[in-house]
Design an enzyme around this catalytic site. Sequence first.
Site, short mmCIF file in Angstrom:
data_model
loop_
_atom_site.label_atom_id
_atom_site.label_comp_id
_atom_site.label_asym_id
_atom_site.label_seq_id
_atom_site.Cartn_x
_atom_site.Cartn_y
_atom_site.Cartn_z
N TYR A 60 -4.09 -11.99 8.80
CA TYR A 60 -4.30 -11.61 10.19
C TYR A 60 -4.96 -12.68 11.05
O TYR A 60 -5.12 -12.50 12.24
CB TYR A 60 -5.09 -10.29 10.23
CG TYR A 60 -4.41 -9.26 9.35
CD1 TYR A 60 -3.23 -8.65 9.76
CD2 TYR A 60 -4.87 -8.99 8.06
CE1 TYR A 60 -2.55 -7.77 8.94
CE2 TYR A 60 -4.20 -8.10 7.22
CZ TYR A 60 -3.03 -7.50 7.66
OH TYR A 60 -2.35 -6.66 6.85
N HIS A 74 -6.32 -7.09 -0.20
CA HIS A 74 -6.47 -5.65 -0.44
C HIS A 74 -5.79 -5.27 -1.76
O HIS A 74 -4.85 -5.93 -2.19
CB HIS A 74 -5.82 -4.84 0.69
CG HIS A 74 -6.42 -5.13 2.03
ND1 HIS A 74 -5.87 -6.03 2.91
CD2 HIS A 74 -7.52 -4.61 2.64
CE1 HIS A 74 -6.60 -6.06 4.02
NE2 HIS A 74 -7.61 -5.21 3.88
N HIS A 101 0.82 -1.23 0.00
CA HIS A 101 0.00 0.00 0.00
C HIS A 101 0.85 1.27 0.00
O HIS A 101 0.34 2.36 -0.26
CB HIS A 101 -0.91 0.05 1.24
CG HIS A 101 -1.93 -1.05 1.26
ND1 HIS A 101 -2.86 -1.22 0.26
CD2 HIS A 101 -2.18 -2.04 2.17
CE1 HIS A 101 -3.63 -2.27 0.54
NE2 HIS A 101 -3.23 -2.78 1.70
N ASP A 109 -2.80 -10.73 -2.02
CA ASP A 109 -3.35 -10.14 -0.79
C ASP A 109 -4.79 -9.71 -1.08
O ASP A 109 -5.13 -9.39 -2.22
CB ASP A 109 -2.50 -8.92 -0.41
CG ASP A 109 -2.89 -8.32 0.93
OD1 ASP A 109 -2.15 -8.53 1.90
OD2 ASP A 109 -3.93 -7.62 1.01
N ASP A 145 -4.44 -12.57 3.85
CA ASP A 145 -5.75 -12.12 4.32
C ASP A 145 -6.83 -12.51 3.31
O ASP A 145 -8.02 -12.31 3.54
CB ASP A 145 -5.76 -10.61 4.62
CG ASP A 145 -4.97 -9.81 3.61
OD1 ASP A 145 -4.68 -10.34 2.52
OD2 ASP A 145 -4.65 -8.63 3.90
#
Length: 679
Positions: free
Chosen positions: A311, A180, A136, A178, A271
């Site tokens: 997570y 995201h 990110h 991932d 995740d």
Amino acid sequence: MQTVLLYCCCQKKMYVCLFFSPVCEIEVPERLSSCYEHLQRYNLIERCVSVPVREGTEDEIMLVHSSDYLEVVKSTEKMKEEELQKTSAEYDAVYFHPTTYRCAKLAVGATLELVDAVMSGRTRNGMALVRPPGHHSQRNAANGFCIFNNVAIAAKHAQKKYGLQRLSIYLILIVDWDVHHGQGIQYIFDEDPSVLYFSWHRFEHQQFWPSLRASDYDAVGQGKGKGFNINVPWNKVGMGNADYVAVFLYVLLPLAFEFDPELVLVSAGYDSGIGDPEGQMCATPECFAHLTHFLMQLAKGKLCMVLEGGYHLRSLSESVCMTIKTLLGDPLPHLSGEMAPCLSALESIHNVRAAHKQYWKCLAYESTIPLQDLSTRSYQTGKAESEQTGAQFITPQEAGKSHNDEVIKTDRFLELHMKKMMSLKPPVRTAVAVGESLTHLLPPSVQIEKGMDAKELNITISGFDAELAKEEKVLKMLAVLEKIIKKEVTNGLAKTSVAPLSLAFVLKHCSDLNVQKVLCVFVGDMDMKIDLGDGKVLLINISAKQSEQSNTKYNIFFHWKEDIETTTFFSAVTGFILPVAYSYQPDLTVIVIGHNQTFSNDGISLLLSLLQGLAQSQVLVLIQDTELKLLQDILMVLTNDFTPFFGSYTPALKENVQMIKELRQQLQQEWKMLQCSGK
Ligand code: Q9C
Ligand code: ZN
């Protein structure tokens, strides 16, 4: 050839959020220590080469970030809690700790050491287990727990160091699995055609963080970089194994093979796995083994995994173990659950393919109409689709009751699953049955079959075939088969002079040994028919000759029209054979390679390599007398001694693309993974 592991262990218990920040409380040191403990438990640490980590230098960091931003991060080292909190608040979903700068430098350094180990040829592939994550973070900003963009820096570093050496552009593929969107990586390479960035991400029509318009499927890159950014938005939660595999087969792999990178970097966030509180997806740990296996076919196997998110400690750790096990070349686990992608996933796949049609030859015959309307509508009603959702295991909605219940349920599921999984590894990889004259040409790692007698093998073939069955060649072949089924070896190869007859023996013996589902793939100019009608055998005939026979669910003829150049029937492999194979979920794969002039060695090797993802990698290859080179190529794939190059991409003939399309339509009700459009 080996797998390298880099682990930033100095961060244990240190780098945590010191102040109240509900958004950041999931990004904890235990993410790394838990992975390490699981790797130890499965004896994977000692099977990898451990390389010590180092700090990334300022110059390396500035390959991507501005010096102003670097100074800001550096200044946090001396800050007190209040100041830390204030600086953190200047970014979205970030926390700083006095050790953040040092840890972020180590994460960069570990990633670069990994790339250098792989690029120098010291190792085949590897993984860097690092914190903080990177995808990110942007030129001037920390974001979403990310400080420096580890993977983007690695790509720039590799291009600088290894591209210049060769005075050519160095093509790199970044796969971001991932959950995201790694918008940081997208921004950095948006106008760069030398880096192909792929990301799938929870999107929910822009409702989900980071809620950017630029995360949708129509963000394809800008300027010269148009076509080199691939976004697959997930508009629903609960996506599972079938959805992930479908996106690889219908979007990522075709484009990646056409792109033909020299290095593959993975923003490996977990995740997107089952049980994760952020992702709310359902992919099980073994799914990551399959994704890894797919990517190992690119760039001669030069594959670098770098940890991003993840997570749910147990899900994260088990998935990391599956990834590393696969990098090491172990047999692949069965994928659990029904293999059928959900409607929402099919819409996303359709839309990405339509958006990229004009940039990629492999998509040339795609329809161009996006399905945005349909997708938006189903979102607005907010209802889960009735027939299939991606949620084969535990959907958050299903678990519904409390978060705690869900965590316990997921944990129990994972525990059961992993026990089975980790027992998979016969001591010998490959057994071979060939004539004496060839044995000196075999690689030293293979077990040469001496042959058993018929009694030992328990052969119950009678009458007409009984005499033939006593032949040494046949006995040796069946001995290899039996070792595969009994898991004494993973795969095997046998030479045969009459392939159809050998196959008949093999299938009879499979039935005697109670093998439930056998996938048979025939390559060559043969015309076999074995439809026992009970689904115990699925036959796919790939031939350059037109067959008289018509297709049934378990007997499929695949007429591949002859090309001027030797055909790498790649689009047939990802667009048809693998989807059918993944839908069928066989217990054993038998590949018969007959005489043929049509199919290239590269194509056959790639097919074989990808089929090793099925049936826990249990494959028997029957090969009719052919050139020695093909035999050697096949052995290279089976023994996994090193990853060959499968040839560069040649676009398929229009007739062949059309043929695949028709077959897909004809059979997609029977084999659900053949669906690739939400229409
Ligand atoms: N309401 C990685 O997985 N969530 N980063 C913010 C704001 C931030 C995830 C929610 C999630 C960051 C590497
Ligand atoms: Zn993430």
